[in-house]
Design a protein around this motif. Structure first.
Motif, PDB file in Angstrom:
ATOM      1  N   PRO A 225      33.190  31.289  79.744  1.00 43.92           N
ATOM      2  CA  PRO A 225      33.306  32.533  78.983  1.00 43.92           C
ATOM      3  C   PRO A 225      33.410  33.762  79.862  1.00 43.92           C
ATOM      4  CG  PRO A 225      31.621  31.114  78.045  1.00 43.92           C
ATOM      5  CD  PRO A 225      32.015  30.503  79.371  1.00 43.92           C
ATOM      6  N   ARG A 226      32.655  33.754  80.985  1.00 44.88           N
ATOM      7  CA  ARG A 226      32.752  34.892  81.899  1.00 44.88           C
ATOM      8  C   ARG A 226      34.136  34.967  82.527  1.00 44.88           C
ATOM      9  NH1 ARG A 226      28.267  34.791  86.364  1.00 44.88           N
ATOM     10  NH2 ARG A 226      27.053  34.629  84.429  1.00 44.88           N
ATOM     11  N   LEU A 227      34.700  33.788  82.880  1.00 46.17           N
ATOM     12  CA  LEU A 227      36.043  33.772  83.458  1.00 46.17           C
ATOM     13  C   LEU A 227      37.067  34.236  82.437  1.00 46.17           C
ATOM     14  CD1 LEU A 227      35.934  30.383  85.417  1.00 46.17           C
ATOM     15  CD2 LEU A 227      35.736  32.683  86.361  1.00 46.17           C
ATOM     16  N   GLU A 228      36.877  33.830  81.171  1.00 44.43           N
ATOM     17  CA  GLU A 228      37.813  34.248  80.138  1.00 44.43           C
ATOM     18  C   GLU A 228      37.783  35.767  79.965  1.00 44.43           C
ATOM     19  OE1 GLU A 228      40.039  32.654  77.905  1.00 44.43           O
ATOM     20  OE2 GLU A 228      39.946  31.215  79.525  1.00 44.43           O
ATOM     21  N   ARG A 229      36.575  36.350  79.980  1.00 44.83           N
ATOM     22  CA  ARG A 229      36.499  37.806  79.864  1.00 44.83           C
ATOM     23  C   ARG A 229      37.122  38.482  81.070  1.00 44.83           C
ATOM     24  NH1 ARG A 229      31.214  36.453  78.070  1.00 44.83           N
ATOM     25  NH2 ARG A 229      30.393  36.986  80.120  1.00 44.83           N
ATOM     26  N   TRP A 230      36.912  37.896  82.279  1.00 46.57           N
ATOM     27  CA  TRP A 230      37.441  38.524  83.483  1.00 46.57           C
ATOM     28  C   TRP A 230      38.952  38.448  83.525  1.00 46.57           C
ATOM     29  CZ3 TRP A 230      40.239  36.705  87.704  1.00 46.57           C
ATOM     30  CH2 TRP A 230      40.282  37.558  88.801  1.00 46.57           C
ATOM     31  N   ARG A 231      39.523  37.347  82.946  1.00 46.51           N
ATOM     32  CA  ARG A 231      40.962  37.153  83.046  1.00 46.51           C
ATOM     33  C   ARG A 231      41.741  38.264  82.357  1.00 46.51           C
ATOM     34  NH1 ARG A 231      43.666  32.023  80.196  1.00 46.51           N
ATOM     35  NH2 ARG A 231      43.100  33.335  78.408  1.00 46.51           N
ATOM     36  N   GLY A 232      41.217  38.843  81.310  1.00 53.11           N
ATOM     37  CA  GLY A 232      41.930  39.873  80.591  1.00 53.11           C
ATOM     38  C   GLY A 232      41.634  41.280  81.066  1.00 53.11           C
ATOM     39  N   THR A 233      40.882  41.442  82.129  1.00 51.18           N
ATOM     40  CA  THR A 233      40.529  42.769  82.609  1.00 51.18           C
ATOM     41  C   THR A 233      41.659  43.335  83.464  1.00 51.18           C
ATOM     42  OG1 THR A 233      39.462  41.855  84.574  1.00 51.18           O
ATOM     43  CG2 THR A 233      38.102  42.142  82.603  1.00 51.18           C
ATOM     44  N   PRO A 234      41.713  44.670  83.625  1.00 52.65           N
ATOM     45  CA  PRO A 234      42.731  45.265  84.498  1.00 52.65           C
ATOM     46  C   PRO A 234      42.643  44.769  85.935  1.00 52.65           C
ATOM     47  CG  PRO A 234      41.746  46.929  83.086  1.00 52.65           C
ATOM     48  CD  PRO A 234      40.951  45.685  82.884  1.00 52.65           C
ATOM     49  N   HIS A 235      41.434  44.471  86.423  1.00 53.73           N
ATOM     50  CA  HIS A 235      41.294  43.972  87.790  1.00 53.73           C
ATOM     51  C   HIS A 235      42.055  42.652  87.956  1.00 53.73           C
ATOM     52  CE1 HIS A 235      38.167  46.954  88.628  1.00 53.73           C
ATOM     53  NE2 HIS A 235      37.675  46.663  87.433  1.00 53.73           N
ATOM     54  N   ALA A 236      41.911  41.756  86.989  1.00 54.47           N
ATOM     55  CA  ALA A 236      42.596  40.467  87.090  1.00 54.47           C
ATOM     56  C   ALA A 236      44.111  40.641  87.016  1.00 54.47           C
ATOM     57  CB  ALA A 236      42.102  39.539  85.981  1.00 54.47           C
ATOM     58  N   VAL A 237      44.568  41.535  86.124  1.00 51.16           N
ATOM     59  CA  VAL A 237      46.009  41.765  85.995  1.00 51.16           C
ATOM     60  C   VAL A 237      46.584  42.324  87.289  1.00 51.16           C
ATOM     61  CG1 VAL A 237      47.759  43.090  84.763  1.00 51.16           C
ATOM     62  CG2 VAL A 237      45.861  42.067  83.502  1.00 51.16           C
ATOM     63  N   ASP A 238      45.901  43.285  87.897  1.00 54.53           N
ATOM     64  CA  ASP A 238      46.392  43.853  89.154  1.00 54.53           C
ATOM     65  C   ASP A 238      46.392  42.813  90.274  1.00 54.53           C
ATOM     66  OD1 ASP A 238      46.739  46.239  87.915  1.00 54.53           O
ATOM     67  OD2 ASP A 238      44.864  47.126  88.612  1.00 54.53           O
ATOM     68  N   LEU A 239      45.362  41.971  90.300  1.00 57.40           N
ATOM     69  CA  LEU A 239      45.307  40.945  91.334  1.00 57.40           C
ATOM     70  C   LEU A 239      46.444  39.944  91.175  1.00 57.40           C
ATOM     71  CD1 LEU A 239      43.751  39.858  93.757  1.00 57.40           C
ATOM     72  CD2 LEU A 239      42.332  38.532  92.179  1.00 57.40           C
ATOM     73  N   LEU A 240      46.710  39.517  89.949  1.00 52.25           N
ATOM     74  CA  LEU A 240      47.819  38.594  89.713  1.00 52.25           C
ATOM     75  C   LEU A 240      49.169  39.257  90.015  1.00 52.25           C
ATOM     76  CD1 LEU A 240      46.639  36.912  86.393  1.00 52.25           C
ATOM     77  CD2 LEU A 240      46.624  35.933  88.686  1.00 52.25           C
TER      78      LEU A 240
END
Length: 396
Positions: free
Chosen positions: A25-40
Motif C-alpha cells: 500500500p505504501r508503494l502504491e501511494r508512492w507510485r502516484g506521487t509527483p516524486h515518482a513521476v519525475d523519477l520515472l
C-alpha cells in the motif's frame, strides 16, 4: 536434503511476500506521487539518450563512453527539479539547448519543452519552442552537424520542427487539463463549504427559534412571579431573572439574526416524519418507519437534527436507489438518541444520472457533529446504511 532446502526456500519466499504485502500500500501511494513521476521521467529520458552513447563516443566531441554517460545522466537528472523550484522547468531546457548545440542530442529537448509548457503555461511553452528552433537552425548551419541528422534543409526541418511543436503542444494540453482539474476541485470544495455553512446557518436558525421561545417564556414567567411577590424579599430576584432572560434573548438575536441567519421556518421535528415517509412512498420508495415514543420528548433541536438526517437519506434513496424499500428507525437510550436509515444497495446505476451536488452527506454530518454526536454512512453486505447518534437530553 532437497525437501529441506525447498521448504526453507518456500519459507523465505513467504516471509518476503508478507513483507512486500505490508509495504505494497505504501508503494502504491508512492507510485502516484509527483516524486515518482519525475523519477520515472528522468529514467526514461536517460534510457533513450543512452542509445546515442556509442555514437557520441565515436564523434569528435572530447567525450568517451564513460564521460558521455555521466554527461547524459546529469542532463536527465535536471528533470527531477522541474517542479521543485520556480525556475525548475527552465534548467532542463537550458541543458537541452546545450546538448543540442554541442552533442546534437535532441532527446532531452522533448522532455524539456513539455515541462516548460506544462508547468509554466502556453506563453512560456511557445517562447521555449521558438528558442529551440533558433538554436537548432544555428547548430545546423555549423559544419559539424551530423550528416545522418538530415542532409538537406527540408529533411532537417522535417525532423526538428515536429519534435518541438509536438512536445510543446502536448505540454500545453496537459497544462490546460491541470487547470481544468484544479478548477473542478476548487468548485467541489466551494460547494462543500457552502453546504456546511448553510447547515450551520440552519442550525443557528433553529437555535434562535427554539431557544428564543424558551427565553421569552422564561422572561414572562419571571415577570408574573415578580408581580405575585410584591413586597416580598425575593421580588428583586424575580426582576433580575426576568431582565437576565431578556438580555439573553437580545444577545441571541445579535449573534444569530444580525450575522447572517438564513431565515425561513424552523426545521420540523419527529411529528413530521410520517408525512415525509408518505411523500417518499408516493415517489416509489416504500418507507418502514419506527420511532420510539420516548423520542418525542427530546428537545426540539434534537428532533430537528433527526428530521434533517431522515429527510436527506430519503432524498438520496429516491435519487440513487429508486424503487427500493427504506427502513427508518429512531431509538432512545438514556445516553443517546439514535437514528438509522438503511436500504438495499442498487444492483445497477440508474439509467439517468441523478442531479446531485454531492453535499447532502456533508450537511447531515455537520448538523450531527454540531450537536456533539457521531455520524457514519457507507455500504456493507449489499446494504447502504446511515447512522447518526446525538446525546440525549429529556425536556420536562
Amino acid at each position: 536434503m532437497h525437501d529441506r532446502a525447498a521448504t526453507s526456500a518456500l519459507r523465505r519466499a513467504t516471509a518476503a511476500g508478507r513483507r512486500l504485502g505490508r509495504q505494497w500500500p505504501r508503494l502504491e501511494r508512492w507510485r502516484g506521487t509527483p516524486h515518482a513521476v519525475d523519477l520515472l521521467t528522468a529514467g526514461g529520458c536517460f534510457a533513450l539518450m543512452s542509445l546515442d552513447i556509442p555514437g557520441l563516443a565515436r564523434a569528435d566531441n572530447a567525450l568517451s563512453g564513460a564521460t558521455a554517460t555521466v554527461a547524459l545522466a546529469l542532463g536527465a537528472a535536471t528533470l527531477l527539479l522541474r517542479r521543485r523550484v520556480p525556475w525548475g522547468p527552465w534548467l532542463p531546457y537550458a541543458v537541452a539547448l546545450l546538448f543540442l548545440g554541442w552533442l546534437h542530442e535532441v532527446t532531452l529537448i522533448q522532455f524539456a519543452l513539455y515541462s516548460v509548457a506544462r508547468y509554466r503555461g502556453r506563453a512560456a511553452g511557445i517562447l521555449a519552442c521558438c528558442g529551440y528552433l533558433v538554436v537548432a537552425c544555428v547548430s545546423y548551419a555549423l559544419p559539424n552537424w551530423p550528416a545522418h541528422r538530415g542532409e538537406t534543409v527540408s529533411q532537417f526541418l522535417a525532423l526538428v520542427v515536429p519534435i518541438g511543436v509536438l512536445a510543446t503542444g502536448v505540454g500545453i494540453a496537459a497544462n490546460r487539463r491541470d487547470l481544468v482539474l484544479a478548477l473542478e476541485q476548487e468548485r467541489a470544495e466551494t460547494a462543500l463549504l457552502q453546504a456546511v455553512q448553510g447547515e450551520r446557518t440552519s442550525v443557528a436558525g433553529d437555535v434562535h427559534d427554539f431557544v428564543g421561545r424558551e427565553l421569552t417564556l422564561l422572561a414572562v414567567r419571571a415577570e408574573v412571579l415578580s408581580r405575585r411577590a410584591r413586597g416580598e424579599p425575593w421580588e428583586q430576584d424575580f426582576d433580575e431573572l426576568s431582565e437576565t432572560a431578556r438580555r439573553a434573548h437580545l444577545l441571541l438575536n445579535e449573534i444569530v439574526v444580525r450575522r447572517g441567519r438564513g431565515g425561513g421556518a424552523p426545521t420540523p421535528g419527529l411529528e413530521a416524519l410520517p408525512r415525509l415517509a408518505r411523500e417518499t412512498g408516493t415517489a416509489g420508495n416504500a418507507v418502514s418507519l419506527h420511532v420510539a415514543a420516548a423520542a418525542h420528548h427530546q428537545s426540539p433541536l434534537r428532533q430537528a437534527a433527526v428530521y434533517r438526517v431522515v429527510q436527506e437519506c430519503l432524498t438520496n434513496a429516491a435519487k440513487h436507489a429508486p424503487g427500493l424499500p427504506v427502513d427508518v428507525t429512531v431509538t432512545l437510550t438514556p445516553e443517546r438518541l439514535r437514528v438509522t436509515v438503511t436500504n438495499p444497495a442498487p444492483a445497477a446505476l440508474p439509467a439517468t444520472a441523478p442531479v446531485s451536488a454531492g453535499t447532502g452527506t456533508a450537511g447531515m454530518a455537520e448538523r450531527v457533529h454540531a450537536m456533539g454526536g457521531t455520524f457514519a454512512c457507507g455500504e456493507r453486505d449489499g446494504v447502504y446504511a446511515v447512522t447518526a447518534e446525538i446525546p440525549a437530553r429529556s425536556v420536562p
